[in-house]
Design a protein around this motif. Sequence first.
Motif, PDB file in Angstrom:
ATOM      1  N   MET A  34      37.608  29.432  40.942  1.00  0.00           N
ATOM      2  CA  MET A  34      37.961  29.559  42.568  1.00  0.00           C
ATOM      3  C   MET A  34      36.893  29.474  42.935  1.00  0.00           C
ATOM      4  O   MET A  34      36.085  31.247  42.804  1.00  0.00           O
ATOM      5  CB  MET A  34      39.058  30.012  43.081  1.00  0.00           C
ATOM      6  CG  MET A  34      40.298  29.274  42.952  1.00  0.00           C
ATOM      7  SD  MET A  34      40.653  28.259  43.758  1.00  0.00           S
ATOM      8  CE  MET A  34      41.805  28.670  45.079  1.00  0.00           C
ATOM      9  N   ASP A  35      36.092  29.339  44.382  1.00  0.00           N
ATOM     10  CA  ASP A  35      35.171  29.916  44.874  1.00  0.00           C
ATOM     11  C   ASP A  35      36.199  31.038  46.159  1.00  0.00           C
ATOM     12  O   ASP A  35      37.100  30.589  46.733  1.00  0.00           O
ATOM     13  CB  ASP A  35      33.969  30.077  45.257  1.00  0.00           C
ATOM     14  CG  ASP A  35      33.954  28.658  46.187  1.00  0.00           C
ATOM     15  OD1 ASP A  35      35.159  28.190  47.059  1.00  0.00           O
ATOM     16  OD2 ASP A  35      33.419  27.677  46.013  1.00  0.00           O
ATOM     17  N   LEU A  36      35.179  31.551  46.653  1.00  0.00           N
ATOM     18  CA  LEU A  36      35.291  33.025  47.794  1.00  0.00           C
ATOM     19  C   LEU A  36      36.232  31.828  49.029  1.00  0.00           C
ATOM     20  O   LEU A  36      37.530  31.992  49.386  1.00  0.00           O
ATOM     21  CB  LEU A  36      34.701  33.261  48.383  1.00  0.00           C
ATOM     22  CG  LEU A  36      33.963  34.985  47.363  1.00  0.00           C
ATOM     23  CD1 LEU A  36      33.278  35.893  48.494  1.00  0.00           C
ATOM     24  CD2 LEU A  36      35.206  35.422  46.988  1.00  0.00           C
ATOM     25  N   GLU A  71      38.088  38.658  49.184  1.00  0.00           N
ATOM     26  CA  GLU A  71      36.750  38.495  49.026  1.00  0.00           C
ATOM     27  C   GLU A  71      36.114  39.962  48.256  1.00  0.00           C
ATOM     28  O   GLU A  71      34.740  39.509  47.231  1.00  0.00           O
ATOM     29  CB  GLU A  71      36.354  38.318  50.034  1.00  0.00           C
ATOM     30  CG  GLU A  71      36.802  36.205  50.731  1.00  0.00           C
ATOM     31  CD  GLU A  71      35.887  36.268  52.255  1.00  0.00           C
ATOM     32  OE1 GLU A  71      36.218  35.520  52.444  1.00  0.00           O
ATOM     33  OE2 GLU A  71      35.519  37.812  52.533  1.00  0.00           O
ATOM     34  N   VAL A  72      36.395  40.419  49.006  1.00  0.00           N
ATOM     35  CA  VAL A  72      35.839  42.104  48.450  1.00  0.00           C
ATOM     36  C   VAL A  72      36.037  41.829  46.908  1.00  0.00           C
ATOM     37  O   VAL A  72      35.537  41.636  45.791  1.00  0.00           O
ATOM     38  CB  VAL A  72      36.154  43.515  49.057  1.00  0.00           C
ATOM     39  CG1 VAL A  72      35.901  44.160  48.191  1.00  0.00           C
ATOM     40  CG2 VAL A  72      35.550  43.351  50.712  1.00  0.00           C
ATOM     41  N   GLY A  73      37.361  41.635  46.437  1.00  0.00           N
ATOM     42  CA  GLY A  73      37.707  41.889  45.324  1.00  0.00           C
ATOM     43  C   GLY A  73      36.732  41.075  43.750  1.00  0.00           C
ATOM     44  O   GLY A  73      36.355  41.230  42.650  1.00  0.00           O
ATOM     45  N   ARG A  86      34.017  43.656  31.468  1.00  0.00           N
ATOM     46  CA  ARG A  86      34.353  43.065  31.225  1.00  0.00           C
ATOM     47  C   ARG A  86      35.933  42.917  31.754  1.00  0.00           C
ATOM     48  O   ARG A  86      37.295  41.627  32.107  1.00  0.00           O
ATOM     49  CB  ARG A  86      35.002  42.907  29.694  1.00  0.00           C
ATOM     50  CG  ARG A  86      33.728  42.200  28.419  1.00  0.00           C
ATOM     51  CD  ARG A  86      34.471  42.405  27.180  1.00  0.00           C
ATOM     52  NE  ARG A  86      34.626  43.936  26.705  1.00  0.00           N
ATOM     53  CZ  ARG A  86      34.257  44.608  26.521  1.00  0.00           C
ATOM     54  NH1 ARG A  86      33.128  44.654  26.469  1.00  0.00           N
ATOM     55  NH2 ARG A  86      35.033  45.525  26.310  1.00  0.00           N
ATOM     56  N   ILE A  87      36.434  44.402  32.342  1.00  0.00           N
ATOM     57  CA  ILE A  87      37.943  43.963  32.990  1.00  0.00           C
ATOM     58  C   ILE A  87      37.658  43.302  34.561  1.00  0.00           C
ATOM     59  O   ILE A  87      36.574  44.249  35.089  1.00  0.00           O
ATOM     60  CB  ILE A  87      38.274  45.742  33.173  1.00  0.00           C
ATOM     61  CG1 ILE A  87      38.237  46.384  31.603  1.00  0.00           C
ATOM     62  CG2 ILE A  87      39.979  45.894  33.538  1.00  0.00           C
ATOM     63  CD1 ILE A  87      39.723  45.389  30.923  1.00  0.00           C
ATOM     64  N   ARG A  88      38.276  42.390  35.084  1.00  0.00           N
ATOM     65  CA  ARG A  88      38.361  42.322  36.198  1.00  0.00           C
ATOM     66  C   ARG A  88      39.303  43.074  36.971  1.00  0.00           C
ATOM     67  O   ARG A  88      40.451  43.429  36.766  1.00  0.00           O
ATOM     68  CB  ARG A  88      38.416  40.041  36.521  1.00  0.00           C
ATOM     69  CG  ARG A  88      37.216  39.702  35.342  1.00  0.00           C
ATOM     70  CD  ARG A  88      38.170  38.199  34.968  1.00  0.00           C
ATOM     71  NE  ARG A  88      39.012  38.554  34.101  1.00  0.00           N
ATOM     72  CZ  ARG A  88      39.984  37.291  33.891  1.00  0.00           C
ATOM     73  NH1 ARG A  88      39.597  36.040  34.341  1.00  0.00           N
ATOM     74  NH2 ARG A  88      40.983  38.147  33.111  1.00  0.00           N
TER      75      ARG A  88
END
Length: 389
Positions: A34-36, A71-73, A86-88
């Motif tokens: 997905m994009d924003l 979005e910020v995330g 590596r942690i999202r």
Amino acid sequence: MDGLVSMRTAPGISFQSIPSPNKRPKFFLRRSSMDLQHWRFHFPSIRAQQSGTIFPRKEDEEDSLKVKEWEVGMLQNEVAASQGIRIRRRPPSGPPLHYVGPFEFRLQNEGNTPRNILEEIVWHKDVEVSQMKEKKPLLSLKKVIENAPPTRDFVGALKAAHLRTGLPGLIAEVKKASPSRGILRENFDPVEIARAYEKGGATCLSVLTDEKYFKGSFENLEAIRNAGVKCPLLCKEFVIDAWQIYYARIKGADAILLIAAVLPDLDIRYMIKICKMLGLAALVEVHDEREMDRVLGIEGIELIGINNRNLETFEVDISNTKKLLEGERGQMIRKKDMIVVGESGLFTPDDVAYVQEAGVKAVLVGESIVKQSDPGKGISGLFGKDISL
Ligand SMILES: O=P(O)(O)OC[C@@H](O)[C@@H](O)c1c[nH]c2ccccc12
């Protein structure tokens, strides 16, 4: 079906209509990455609002805020990845289902499976913190802090203990359970354990506050603080938002943990400033060379923890402490007069001697001492002698 109109204009997304028993179609979003912008499709009211078809309602504003948060995330994930993290911070292909709200959408969420336990904890924490923030906004926390008693000197206590005894200062952990070890102690009275640790010679205490994965709580932290225990207290939490630092301060913490595997440099810098402002020490935890090098490049860090447990795989290897303190890294740490804490997997006097030899001036120990019927005696077992004198 106001959603349908906008859906047709959606770039790169196709929808499948599947008949449901109540005759209203359910839409499945088919897209691997997905994009924003595509997030807007989970909030049909925003689309209508943006196209000027309706006036904003309260729910629309809330939707809009949630989209912004996502979005910020997403941006945070990108910055973090560029630093080798590596942690999202959040699920890449969509918000948790409860964010989707009342709309007739369901995500095909293959990308939303956390890659490891640390990532799962962080995703859960993200939802938990946003709910807590709604209940206790930052402004209200700041007011409480104005009247809070002063903090205790966590770093100073560790330095003094090391100077006095020639041994690493002990940060003893009040830990009921962990995802890797399960329940460590059935009969768990946090205040009783804290008192036993103090009596047994611990310099500082670490109190786990994560409920879901470690069966800890902020109530435990607060209870220990209010029970008259004098050791400075580390709030052992998965900090992803500065709000948590304020909250920890209110609940009686003198120090907090910042995990480099989770936080990008900018967050660490910012959070260290907040800690200084609030009189808290920050224990910045690293697990590998890359994280150590990042942290050594950040000004103002006094306390570095080397975790011998990889939080992504649970592997424990105490030679990690030695490896990260060898060569130039060790020299730099000595030059900057930082205190290094050897964390996790320490069970015997030999283990303690090994990490001390590697250069640590403090150790953080949970399992081996919390499991003993008298955790205070567990400390003498760990050091091979009574250190309470
Ligand atoms: O129980 P042990 O192996 O002695 O480990 C204590 C402490 O190091 C460990 O609990 C820990 C270190 N870093 C963390 C980060 C989050 C949760 C827990 C931890």
